[in-house]
Design an enzyme around this catalytic site. Structure first.
Site, PDB file in Angstrom:
ATOM      1  N   SER A 196       0.858  -1.423  -0.059  1.00  0.00           N
ATOM      2  CA  SER A 196      -0.007   0.110   0.253  1.00  0.00           C
ATOM      3  C   SER A 196       0.754   1.268  -0.161  1.00  0.00           C
ATOM      4  CB  SER A 196      -0.981   0.125   1.363  1.00  0.00           C
ATOM      5  OG  SER A 196      -1.767  -0.892   1.249  1.00  0.00           O
ATOM      6  N   GLU A 250     -10.154   6.878   1.814  1.00  0.00           N
ATOM      7  CA  GLU A 250      -9.718   5.619   1.633  1.00  0.00           C
ATOM      8  C   GLU A 250     -10.765   4.393   2.614  1.00  0.00           C
ATOM      9  OE1 GLU A 250      -5.823   2.524   2.520  1.00  0.00           O
ATOM     10  OE2 GLU A 250      -6.365   4.110   3.812  1.00  0.00           O
ATOM     11  N   ASP A 297      -5.404   0.294  -4.712  1.00  0.00           N
ATOM     12  CA  ASP A 297      -3.872   0.262  -5.027  1.00  0.00           C
ATOM     13  C   ASP A 297      -3.294  -1.114  -5.301  1.00  0.00           C
ATOM     14  OD1 ASP A 297      -4.947  -0.693  -2.507  1.00  0.00           O
ATOM     15  OD2 ASP A 297      -3.564   0.102  -1.277  1.00  0.00           O
ATOM     16  N   HIS A 310      -1.095  -9.667  -1.051  1.00  0.00           N
ATOM     17  CA  HIS A 310      -1.602  -8.821  -1.998  1.00  0.00           C
ATOM     18  C   HIS A 310      -1.485  -9.738  -3.259  1.00  0.00           C
ATOM     19  CE1 HIS A 310      -0.493  -4.954   0.261  1.00  0.00           C
ATOM     20  NE2 HIS A 310      -1.554  -5.555   0.864  1.00  0.00           N
ATOM     21  N   THR A 337      -1.545   4.623   3.145  1.00  0.00           N
ATOM     22  CA  THR A 337      -2.119   5.320   2.273  1.00  0.00           C
ATOM     23  C   THR A 337      -2.289   6.777   2.607  1.00  0.00           C
ATOM     24  OG1 THR A 337      -3.478   3.082   1.351  1.00  0.00           O
ATOM     25  CG2 THR A 337      -4.174   5.239   0.747  1.00  0.00           C
TER      26      THR A 337
END
Length: 455
Positions: free
Chosen positions: A79, A256, A303, A400, A132
């Site tokens: 991120s 966010e 992201d 991720h 973020t």
């Protein structure tokens, strides 16, 4: 329909000439659905249709393209690097907060907005010092430096800061995590900030500048959130717009949906889908404002994707061509609440029935529960499989992934955001649309840093 209209605008307008004629937005709202991949959007839409009786998401009307998410150090970004690409228009290494691969500061969209005299805001459901939001208002070599990030955020004098994470604003002697003894909440008040820490105080009315932190850590998942105790993302977003919209020079706001990502890491499908829907409610608030205002560019993007989510999977070695949102609707708690309770319980059956809606367990499900009873550390994996089998939902990772993410845009300049973009390319394009000179501001930042170091 939106895609057709955008294509006609570009075709009839003559390509580059049409782009040059696009009016410059007065305001920029950048929304980041952290960890939200294309499958997450499909999951939320299917859930909304099956459970809530809604045909579409607010996002559906404004989809324009996709974004490629790799960082300078990996095809799979984190991120920090992902947010830095959007904030600064530069790819950097995983873990970096608005610094380049050599650790030098990079100017951000928020700093460019401030330099023009615009109002600024950051809203998140994570700690406000998390990766973020940090990438828009701080410069540190590693995202874990949250005490330093908190201090830099205040030094930036961001007009609106709403989220969680007051622990990094308080010293350890006062229940926080700061090792330097500083009480940044007190310092913020001395700077003129209104500091609020409860939903009740927040709803009594806030003014600019405001620092609203509604918990020591991340805010609760939407599935667990008590509305009397913690405001929703949509509520915080609406308040931020009300505070920023009257600035004659315009505003920059980053919003966010942080915990979409956290639920993906946990492979918690029920929490994940509700986080996406809570984010979409915030998008609806923003779009309502932008449609009335007419001068605001709204961009929504993720992201990266988290968890490798799939809708449809193998169950007992056979691919099932279906998935069942109603299974997720019966779940009443996130893993954050559920798993510790299951680990403590000697009779988990009642919890599985009350909180997950699981009863009449089949033989294969009973075997999974028996495994978790013998090895309590496996409860998260077991619950994921129990829910996954019934909902026909799968995950490939607790981290991720590298898949492209969806891009959405509305307002002046949206026609420039059609297609597939690298994440840093998108950051540079946003700066261009707003008329920000990030390279020049970066040079100024570095000169100021050099002067400060010389003293």
């Amino acid at each position: 329909m939106r895609w057709i209209l955008l294509f006609l605008v570009m075709l009839l307008g003559g390509g580059e000439g049409a782009q040059a004629q696009s009016p410059r937005p007065k305001n920029l709202i950048l929304m980041i659905a952290d960890g939200c991949g294309p499958a997450s959007i499909t999951m939320a839409r299917d859930y909304a249709r099956a459970v809530l009786g809604r045909d579409e998401l607010a996002l559906d009307a404004i989809q324009t393209g996709a974004v490629r998410t790799g960082s300078a150090s990996s095809r799979v970004t984190d991120s920090a690097a992902g947010a830095t690409a959007y904030a600064c228009g530069v790819k950097t290494y995983n873990g970096a907060i608005a610094v380049d691969t050599a650790g030098r500061p990079l100017a951000t969209l928020l700093e460019a907005a401030k330099a023009r005299g615009m109002a600024t805001g950051l809203v998140a459901t994570s700690r406000i010092t998390h990766a973020t939001p940090a990438a828009f208002a701080a410069h540190v070599p590693q995202r874990a430096m949250e005490s330093e990030i908190a201090a830099q955020m205040l030094a930036q004098r961001v007009d609106v800061l709403l989220g969680g994470g007051w622990s990094y604003f308080l010293p350890t002697s006062e229940g926080g995590r700061r090792q330097d003894g500083r009480n940044l909440l007190r310092e913020a008040e001395a700077m003129g900030y209104q500091v609020v820490r409860t939903a009740a105080d927040f709803r009594r009315g806030v003014r600019r500048p405001v620092l609203g932190l509604f918990g020591p850590d991340h805010l609760p998942y939407e599935i667990d959130r008590d509305p009397e105790e913690v405001p929703s993302l949509a509520e915080m977003t609406r308040a931020a717009l009300e505070l920023l919209a009257d600035d004659p020079d315009g505003f920059f706001l980053m919003v966010e949906g942080s915990r979409i990502d956290h639920a993906g890491h946990a492979n918690d499908a029920a929490a994940h889908v509700r986080e996406v829907l809570a984010y979409d409610e915030a998008v609806a608030v923003v779009l309502d404002f932008a449609r009335r205002d007419g001068q605001t560019l709204v961009v929504s993007v993720a992201d990266h994707e988290t968890g490798g989510l799939s809708l449809g999977r193998n169950v007992n070695g056979r691919g099932v061509y279906d998935w069942h949102p109603d299974v997720l609707a019966r779940v009443q708690a996130s893993y954050e609440r559920l798993i510790p309770a299951l680990r403590r319980s000697e009779r988990p059956d009642s919890l599985l029935q009350a909180w997950l809606g699981l009863d009449s367990l089949r033989a294969d499900e009973q075997a999974l529960v028996a495994q978790a009873m013998a090895e309590p550390d496996t409860w998260a994996e077991v619950v994921t499989e129990l829910i996954g089998r019934r909902a026909v939902v799968g995950w490939t990772s607790n981290g991720h992934t590298a898949v492209d993410v969806n891009l959405y845009a509305f307002g002046p300049g949206a026609e420039r955001l059609v297609g597939s973009f690298e994440n840093d390319e998108l950051g540079r394009l946003l700066a261009e649309l707003m008329g920000f000179d990030l390279p020049a501001l970066t040079e100024t930042l570095r000169q100021e840093e050099a002067v400060g170091e010389s003293h």
